[in-house]
Design a protein around this motif. Structure first.
Motif, PDB file in Angstrom:
ATOM      1  N   LEU A 256       0.916  -0.978  -0.163  1.00 60.19           N
ATOM      2  CA  LEU A 256      -0.048  -0.005   0.051  1.00 60.19           C
ATOM      3  C   LEU A 256       0.769   1.115   0.041  1.00 60.19           C
ATOM      4  N   MET A 257       1.821   1.327   0.803  1.00 59.21           N
ATOM      5  CA  MET A 257       2.550   2.539   0.996  1.00 59.21           C
ATOM      6  C   MET A 257       3.462   2.613  -0.253  1.00 59.21           C
ATOM      7  N   ALA A 273      -5.384  11.156   2.676  1.00 59.12           N
ATOM      8  CA  ALA A 273      -6.402  10.759   3.297  1.00 59.12           C
ATOM      9  C   ALA A 273      -6.850   9.151   3.180  1.00 59.12           C
ATOM     10  N   ILE A 274      -6.958   8.295   4.279  1.00 63.08           N
ATOM     11  CA  ILE A 274      -7.518   7.013   4.133  1.00 63.08           C
ATOM     12  C   ILE A 274      -8.920   6.963   4.328  1.00 63.08           C
ATOM     13  N   GLY A 275      -9.523   5.866   3.874  1.00 69.07           N
ATOM     14  CA  GLY A 275     -10.861   5.551   4.215  1.00 69.07           C
ATOM     15  C   GLY A 275     -11.224   4.286   4.053  1.00 69.07           C
ATOM     16  N   ILE A 284      -1.097   0.221   9.547  1.00 66.55           N
ATOM     17  CA  ILE A 284      -1.411   1.065   8.313  1.00 66.55           C
ATOM     18  C   ILE A 284      -1.400   2.635   8.904  1.00 66.55           C
ATOM     19  N   ARG A 285      -1.988   2.938  10.066  1.00 67.03           N
ATOM     20  CA  ARG A 285      -2.002   4.147  10.779  1.00 67.03           C
ATOM     21  C   ARG A 285      -0.785   4.586  11.079  1.00 67.03           C
ATOM     22  N   GLU A 286       0.050   3.823  11.586  1.00 65.24           N
ATOM     23  CA  GLU A 286       1.506   4.001  12.327  1.00 65.24           C
ATOM     24  C   GLU A 286       2.236   4.195  10.740  1.00 65.24           C
ATOM     25  N   ALA A 287       2.242   3.699   9.876  1.00 62.31           N
ATOM     26  CA  ALA A 287       3.161   3.803   8.339  1.00 62.31           C
ATOM     27  C   ALA A 287       2.747   5.123   8.060  1.00 62.31           C
ATOM     28  N   LEU A 288       1.462   5.459   8.035  1.00 61.47           N
ATOM     29  CA  LEU A 288       1.230   6.883   7.380  1.00 61.47           C
ATOM     30  C   LEU A 288       1.626   7.933   8.449  1.00 61.47           C
ATOM     31  N   LYS A 289       1.657   7.819   9.531  1.00 62.78           N
ATOM     32  CA  LYS A 289       2.120   8.671  10.542  1.00 62.78           C
ATOM     33  C   LYS A 289       3.699   8.995  10.468  1.00 62.78           C
ATOM     34  N   TRP A 297       4.328  14.693   4.265  1.00 64.01           N
ATOM     35  CA  TRP A 297       3.090  14.656   3.763  1.00 64.01           C
ATOM     36  C   TRP A 297       2.287  15.038   5.040  1.00 64.01           C
ATOM     37  N   LYS A 298       0.955  15.640   4.542  1.00 68.65           N
ATOM     38  CA  LYS A 298      -0.159  15.669   5.717  1.00 68.65           C
ATOM     39  C   LYS A 298      -1.160  14.693   5.524  1.00 68.65           C
ATOM     40  N   THR A 299      -1.246  14.000   6.575  1.00 69.67           N
ATOM     41  CA  THR A 299      -2.007  12.873   6.265  1.00 69.67           C
ATOM     42  C   THR A 299      -3.419  13.001   7.424  1.00 69.67           C
ATOM     43  N   PHE A 300      -4.388  12.246   6.945  1.00 68.17           N
ATOM     44  CA  PHE A 300      -5.741  12.523   7.482  1.00 68.17           C
ATOM     45  C   PHE A 300      -6.178  10.960   7.829  1.00 68.17           C
ATOM     46  N   ILE A 301      -6.517  10.909   9.088  1.00 69.22           N
ATOM     47  CA  ILE A 301      -6.900   9.314   9.280  1.00 69.22           C
ATOM     48  C   ILE A 301      -8.356   9.391  10.134  1.00 69.22           C
ATOM     49  N   PRO A 302      -9.217   8.953   9.601  1.00 68.21           N
ATOM     50  CA  PRO A 302     -10.533   8.957  10.276  1.00 68.21           C
ATOM     51  C   PRO A 302     -10.866   8.371  11.528  1.00 68.21           C
TER      52      PRO A 302
END
Length: 347
Positions: A256-257, A273-275, A284-289, A297-302
């Protein structure tokens, strides 16, 4: 419009969760979901059983959503519902109920694309201090979908890449099934992965051109690996469950990354942004952060409650469409296959 309270009653029934929500001007007043437990004994969702359960759940769920929101149904401004994509039987229950209720209350009807709603859930008021700025990249990851989407505006989206076979959620669940874990297995893989070594075992990453994905080959390689190791040691899974799960999750997240990094490089857009249900996965959340910190990056996690299928995300799309006067009529029908680009076409 600014001075008027717009109440949207939203209904979601695309798979095996019956959900209803009430939103007022982008703020969630209630978000009620009835989860169907019956599928656990079958190791996956049984469509016929899902549609029957929706029929049993939809009236009490809507009633509870209205009660929690503390409003009378006569105050409802419009009814938003999931038209698709999803299981046809499940969609028919929600679509039919929404059409009937809208007719009875004499209020507008708003159709919503389920995957578009996963992306626009980021605009629910009070969820984050900031919302994504257009244009941004969205990755939708669920049991039925894996896509990289260029979001130019609320209703102007372009699919840059998608899965050619299985979705990422299915890869998690099927891997869990191979390991003998109960359904739904994805959250259990995540749970065990936190305790294991992600580099204990190596699995091949598929070579897919562009921004598309493929997970069928990975599932096969995991199956053959487990068969080979258990033939040598019948207790292999039991003795190595944490390391196996960590290695599987590590491989999937890398896939994914890698695609996200490629999408950022090609578009120059660094807002991500992920959804979708799999966005609840801790890895996945940790990888994005981590990418946010290392790559700028500016990441948005719901929030977790807006990751899995829920009616609040249907309601925010309903609110945005209401503001545009984008309504449908009672001749609308459920659509099992319904892409984001189809949803953008004028009604």
């Amino acid at each position: 419009m600014e001075n008027k309270s717009i109440y949207i009653l939203a209904i979601e029934s695309s798979c095996d969760d019956t959900s209803a929500a009430v939103l007022c001007n982008k703020k969630v007043l209630s978000n009620v979901t009835a989860t169907q437990k019956i599928h656990e004994e079958y190791g996956g969702v049984v469509p016929e059983l899902a549609s029957r359960a929706h029929q049993q759940n939809i009236v009490p769920v809507v009633h509870q959503a209205l009660n929690k929101a503390n409003i009378d149904k006569k105050l409802i401004s419009a009814i938003a519902f999931t038209r698709g994509p999803g299981l046809m039987g499940s969609l028919l229950v929600g679509t039919s109920f929404a059409k009937s209720l809208a007719l009875g209350l004499n209020v507008p009807l708003i159709e919503v694309n389920h995957m578009q709603a996963h992306i626009l859930a980021h605009f629910i008021e009070g969820q984050n201090e900031e919302t994504p700025q257009f244009p941004f990249l969205a990755m939708t990851i669920s049991g039925g979908h894996t896509q990289v989407v260029l979001v130019k505006d609320y209703f102007n989206m372009e699919i840059l890449g998608e899965t050619l076979d299985d979705a990422v959620g299915e890869a998690f669940d099927k891997s869990a099934k191979i390991l003998g874990l109960p359904y739904p297995g994805g959250p259990l893989v995540d749970k065990y992965a936190r305790e294991g070594n992600p580099k204990a075992f190596s699995f091949p990453k598929p070579k897919v051109e562009g921004l598309n994905f493929s997970f069928s080959g990975l599932k096969t390689s995991i199956l053959y690996f487990i068969q080979k190791e258990t033939a040598k040691n019948p207790k292999f899974i039991e003795e190595n469950i944490a390391d196996i799960c960590a290695s599987i999750q590590f491989t999937i997240i890398n896939i994914l990354m890698d695609k996200l990094k490629k999408a950022v490089k090609e578009t120059g857009i660094k807002q991500i942004a992920i959804g979708g249900g799999v966005s609840a996965n801790s890895g996945i959340r940790e990888a994005l952060k981590k990418a946010e910190k290392n790559k700028g990056w500016k990441t948005f996690i719901p929030k977790f409650e807006y990751c899995t299928d829920n009616a609040a995300m249907i309601g925010i799309v309903g609110q945005l469409k209401y503001e545009k006067g984008n309504f449908t009529n009672s001749s609308v029908s459920a659509k099992a296959r319904y892409t984001i680009t189809q949803a953008e076409q004028p009604i």
